[in-house]
Design an enzyme around this catalytic site. Structure first.
Site, PDB file in Angstrom:
ATOM      1  N   THR A 135       3.259  11.981  40.524  1.00 47.07           N
ATOM      2  CA  THR A 135       3.439  13.160  40.171  1.00 47.07           C
ATOM      3  C   THR A 135       2.119  13.683  39.859  1.00 47.07           C
ATOM      4  O   THR A 135       1.296  12.879  39.784  1.00 47.07           O
ATOM      5  CB  THR A 135       4.436  13.053  39.207  1.00 47.07           C
ATOM      6  OG1 THR A 135       5.648  12.522  39.377  1.00 47.07           O
ATOM      7  CG2 THR A 135       4.599  14.624  38.170  1.00 47.07           C
ATOM      8  N   THR A 194       5.426  17.617  41.528  1.00 48.17           N
ATOM      9  CA  THR A 194       5.488  16.449  42.224  1.00 48.17           C
ATOM     10  C   THR A 194       6.207  16.392  43.561  1.00 48.17           C
ATOM     11  O   THR A 194       6.908  17.371  44.043  1.00 48.17           O
ATOM     12  CB  THR A 194       6.473  15.579  41.422  1.00 48.17           C
ATOM     13  OG1 THR A 194       6.434  14.283  41.806  1.00 48.17           O
ATOM     14  CG2 THR A 194       7.838  15.880  41.200  1.00 48.17           C
TER      15      THR A 194
HETATM   16  N1  GLY Z   1      10.073  12.596  40.285  1.00 46.75           N
HETATM   17  C1  GLY Z   1       9.799  12.400  39.109  1.00 46.75           C
HETATM   18  C2  GLY Z   1      10.524  13.095  37.954  1.00 46.75           C
HETATM   19  O1  GLY Z   1      10.784  14.276  38.163  1.00 46.75           O
HETATM   20  O2  GLY Z   1      10.641  12.435  36.893  1.00 46.75           O
END
Ligand code: GLY
Length: 616
Positions: free
Chosen positions: A425, A443
């Site tokens: 992310t 992300t």
């Molecule tokens: N994709 C990681 C989160 O949103 O926590």
């Protein structure tokens, strides 16, 4: 570290309440740690990156004492990061921080810089920067107004609860993580246009122009990027029908030109937000996803909207913490953990000491257990937010904590868990010359998302569908276990851990902070805030510190490899904590900004990546 506590107990009692003296206390403690390390049998000792021969130890000790005496008399000495007077952007790539800062210098505000930085990361940091993913923004305007924007991906209309299960009800490996089936409806373009519509000041074309130029001119490959691209090339070839831009043999210092992405950005700059959701780009997206077996339609894209949400805000000592509400678990979990640890004097326990780690781990364990049960998309499930973040609730949850032994996660709630996978992310923090602050985490979920890349459009698509709970009790790529609250439904947003956060002190802007790291995001943000507030570190110093993490299940304390002292690890294991110290992974990659007492800004750019602070 705690072994030293008795040595300065009397000093501590007299001094603990003034800021300067707390600094003295920290330095004395550092001095004792130097002394201890110098008594070890090693021939050389490394102190703050400098190698000292043991024969010089007496001299070092005297020198350190003198230095501490004089530095305390002239105020705290902290190893500072980049300092700026007017504005600053800290992000995962120098190119993105520079473009964001140039927008500020042109007279743009933090929200204009947000749009530019987000897009520049999509070009310079395709590992996590994106237009094929989503994110969250928390902001604080110079007049103190706060808000949060949710541009998280959504499940397609054709999504079903059991879409990743086979006929026997078992998870189909990789279906929610690789390829077109893993893709949620992207929210990034809707998010940055929404932020700009409400709060921006420059024209869209002015903001897009330097990003398009960067994509055309190309981005120089760093050493870390070369390693990363090589590590993922097999997965790129497996997920895509053809070779893609990043399957070429890129080496450090090569320049990658992102021409297809430049064309896509040119169309969006000219035609606006709807180009991505209803125009030519939307049609190309749908065609591409469906050709690859996915279920996203034009109706899905056409219906997507970013949403304004009320941030989670709570007090910790004299700080007001402002963070992301659901569908991120970040703000609620951060509040729960901080409420759990507030009654303990972490500062006295010492930074990364056994007792401090115990208190934080036990508060984390309880918060993540609640996360799993209660949290999901607030448009679909009722979340008892007020209770979860209340001081009384967390106090009750911590009632059975003891320093004598760990609370076992199986006694809090059941679950059969495997280990963690890597995750990515990206986060950026911005302050502008007008006093506005923006904290954004964005992300594709895993590194390069679903690995599905459109050669024609020039970007990767997310694999955010894996953040849903595909099957209750079975962990996702972060080892996180979900329940009904986070099961898949059409148009639902998947639960996140992203924790873009802004901190106020005495009613004024104090810190902008956030990080990538999947489930470890919340605990990395937590430790960075504590490093500044409890342990008087500067921003860069706070970001550099080793981190640890507990998420209820699996019942292990994850620690960064080779960064915790052996004695601390031994003591934790003796009490009953299972430590997990894997050689390849870091915890978090924090990018943050601290407002110094004189009003200037200090950047903290995480040395774990190519992260860079640029200010003016
Ligand atoms: N994709 C990681 C989160 O949103 O926590």
């Amino acid at each position: 570290m705690t072994n030293n506590n008795h040595k300065y107990l009397s000093v501590r009692v007299i001094l603990k309440n003034t800021k300067l003296c707390r600094e003295l206390f920290r330095k004395l403690k550092f001095l004792f740690s130097i002394k201890n390390s110098l008594h070890s049998s090693a021939k050389f000792t490394r102190i703050d990156g400098v190698l000292y021969h043991n024969s010089t130890r007496q001299f070092c000790l005297v020198l350190a004492t003198i230095t501490i005496f004089f530095s305390c008399s002239s105020g705290p000495q902290v190893n500072r990061g980049v300092i700026a007077e007017k504005g600053m952007v800290v992000s995962a790539r120098a190119e993105a921080s520079r473009i964001g800062t140039e927008i500020l210098k042109k007279g743009g505000n933090a929200f204009d810089a947000m749009m530019a930085t987000e897009l520049a990361l999509a070009v310079a940091y395709p590992y996590a920067g994106n237009i094929g993913g989503g994110g969250f923004m928390v902001y604080r305007k110079s007049n103190g107004d706060i808000g949060a924007l949710d541009y998280r991906e959504k499940a397609p209309l054709a999504a079903t609860r059991d879409m990743y299960l086979d006929n026997d009800g078992n998870i189909i490996p990789k279906k929610s993580t690789v390829g077109a089936h893993a893709v949620g409806i992207p929210g990034t373009i809707a998010g940055i246009f929404e932020a700009h519509k409400k709060l921006g000041s420059l024209s869209i074309q002015e903001i897009f122009e330097p990003v398009i130029e960067l994509a055309k001119k190309g981005v120089v490959v760093t050493q870390k990027q070369e390693r990363r691209i090589k590590a993922f090339q097999k997965s790129f070839l497996a997920a895509n029908k053809d070779s893609i831009l990043l399957t070429k043999n890129w080496k450090e210092n090569d320049t990658i030109k992102y021409s297809a992405l430049a064309h896509t950005l040119e169309r969006i700059s000219k035609n606006g937000r709807d180009e991505f959701y209803k125009g030519e780009t939307a049609k190309k997206i749908v065609e591409f996803i469906q050709e690859n077996g996915g279920i996203i339609t034009l109706e899905d894209l056409g219906k997507y909207k970013a949403k304004w949400r009320g941030p989670i805000a709570f007090q910790y000592d004299d700080l007001k913490i402002i963070s992301m509400p659901p569908p991120s678990s970040g703000g609620i979990c951060l509040a729960q953990i901080m409420n759990g640890i507030e009654p303990y004097n972490l500062h006295e326990f010492g930074h990364n000491s056994v007792k401090a780690i115990q208190v934080i781990v036990e508060a984390e364990r309880r918060a993540y257990a609640d996360r799993s049960f209660y949290l999901g998309d607030p448009d679909f499930v009722n979340i008892p937010v007020d209770t979860l973040i209340s001081k009384n609730y967390k106090k009750r949850r911590m009632d059975n904590f003891s320093f004598e032994k760990p609370t076992l996660s199986k006694d809090l709630q059941h679950g059969n868990i495997e280990m963690f996978e890597s995750n990515e992310t990206t986060h950026y923090s911005i302050v502008d010359q007008f006093g506005n602050a923006v904290s954004v985490t964005t992300t594709l979920n895993s590194g390069y998302g679903s690995k599905l890349y459109s050669n024609e459009l020039g970007f990767f698509f997310n694999n955010e569908m894996d953040d849903f709970s595909s099957k209750p009790g079975v962990p996702n790529v972060y080892g996180l276990v979900g329940t009904k609250a986070n099961e898949i439904a059409p148009e639902k947003r998947m639960l996140s851990s992203m924790t873009p956060t802004i901190v106020e002190k005495d009613g004024k802007l104090y810190m902008v902070v956030g990080t990538p790291g999947g489930s470890t995001i919340i605990t990395s943000v937590l430790q960075t805030i504590l490093n500044v507030h409890e342990f008087q570190m500067g921003m860069q110093e706070a970001v550099n510190q080793p981190r640890f993490h507990h998420q209820w299940l699996p019942d292990v304390v994850r620690i960064e490899p080779n960064r915790f002292d052996e004695e601390t690890k031994k003591q934790l294991e003796k009490i009953g904590y299972k430590l997990y110290e894997r050689n390849s992974s870091v915890i978090g990659k924090v990018d943050a900004i601290l407002v110094l007492e004189d009003g200037r800004y200090e950047g903290g750019a995480d040395p774990r990546g190519n992260d860079t602070a640029v200010g003016f």
